[in-house]
Every structure is written in C-alpha cells, then in structure tokens.
Design a protein around this motif. Sequence first.
Motif, PDB file in Angstrom:
ATOM      1  N   MET A   1       0.845  -1.173   0.000  1.00  0.00           N
ATOM      2  CA  MET A   1       0.000   0.000   0.000  1.00  0.00           C
ATOM      3  C   MET A   1       0.895   1.244   0.000  1.00  0.00           C
ATOM      4  SD  MET A   1      -2.787   1.377   2.828  1.00  0.00           S
ATOM      5  CE  MET A   1      -3.546  -0.193   2.925  1.00  0.00           C
ATOM      6  N   PRO A   2       0.664   2.166  -0.928  1.00  0.00           N
ATOM      7  CA  PRO A   2       1.468   3.395  -0.953  1.00  0.00           C
ATOM      8  C   PRO A   2       1.275   4.227   0.313  1.00  0.00           C
ATOM      9  CG  PRO A   2       0.173   3.161  -2.961  1.00  0.00           C
ATOM     10  CD  PRO A   2      -0.299   2.118  -2.005  1.00  0.00           C
ATOM     11  N   VAL A   3       2.340   4.878   0.732  1.00  0.00           N
ATOM     12  CA  VAL A   3       2.295   5.775   1.885  1.00  0.00           C
ATOM     13  C   VAL A   3       2.662   7.167   1.404  1.00  0.00           C
ATOM     14  CG1 VAL A   3       3.255   6.321   4.150  1.00  0.00           C
ATOM     15  CG2 VAL A   3       2.928   3.918   3.470  1.00  0.00           C
ATOM     16  N   PHE A   4       1.790   8.123   1.676  1.00  0.00           N
ATOM     17  CA  PHE A   4       2.023   9.516   1.321  1.00  0.00           C
ATOM     18  C   PHE A   4       2.142  10.326   2.600  1.00  0.00           C
ATOM     19  CE2 PHE A   4      -0.153   7.760  -2.318  1.00  0.00           C
ATOM     20  CZ  PHE A   4       0.561   8.271  -3.383  1.00  0.00           C
ATOM     21  N   VAL A   5       3.031  11.306   2.583  1.00  0.00           N
ATOM     22  CA  VAL A   5       3.188  12.226   3.702  1.00  0.00           C
ATOM     23  C   VAL A   5       2.898  13.623   3.179  1.00  0.00           C
ATOM     24  CG1 VAL A   5       4.748  13.155   5.458  1.00  0.00           C
ATOM     25  CG2 VAL A   5       4.938  10.750   4.756  1.00  0.00           C
ATOM     26  N   LEU A   6       1.979  14.300   3.846  1.00  0.00           N
ATOM     27  CA  LEU A   6       1.628  15.671   3.494  1.00  0.00           C
ATOM     28  C   LEU A   6       2.229  16.598   4.539  1.00  0.00           C
ATOM     29  CD1 LEU A   6       0.077  17.759   1.825  1.00  0.00           C
ATOM     30  CD2 LEU A   6      -1.935  17.264   3.232  1.00  0.00           C
ATOM     31  N   TYR A   7       3.204  17.396   4.123  1.00  0.00           N
ATOM     32  CA  TYR A   7       3.825  18.377   5.001  1.00  0.00           C
ATOM     33  C   TYR A   7       3.101  19.704   4.809  1.00  0.00           C
ATOM     34  CZ  TYR A   7       7.669  15.101   5.538  1.00  0.00           C
ATOM     35  OH  TYR A   7       8.424  13.989   5.817  1.00  0.00           O
TER      36      TYR A   7
END
Length: 79
Positions: A1-7
Amino acid sequence: MPVFVLYGRPACHLCQDMEAELLRWREQASFELQVIDIDTDPALVERYGTRVPVLVAGAEEVCSPFFDEVAFRRYLSPV
C-alpha cells in the motif's frame, strides 16, 4: 500500500485544500496518508519554510503547492 506524507501547516488554506483532495481520493484508492505539521519540527521548518503543502511518497516529492492528479496517480499505480 502506498504511503504519502503531506507536510503543511494547520492554518494554510492550500494545505487544507490538498488534504481534502487526498481524503476524497481515499474513497476510491487504497493508500496511507500521514499529515505532518512542519511547525512542530524546526528541521522541517528549515527544509520547507513557506513552501507548503508538499506531498511526498518515499523520498520523492509528488506535488507542491497544488494537488497534481497525474503525479498522484503515478504513485498509486507505478508502471
């Protein structure tokens, strides 16, 4: 599963817009989203400054400061 981080920052309307768009995408795609307030970490403030929001997958920047659907889809379904 892709993991995205929103800063981003809580009071940033562009950050709120990108997070809302990502939450809409979660209705149709499976991915993990971590939202990070850069103001909680001086190193992140140094790195991003006023250049938020920034969406990252792994070590790569996906898009900033606006949501880029084409780039996002590329990370959901790599070729």
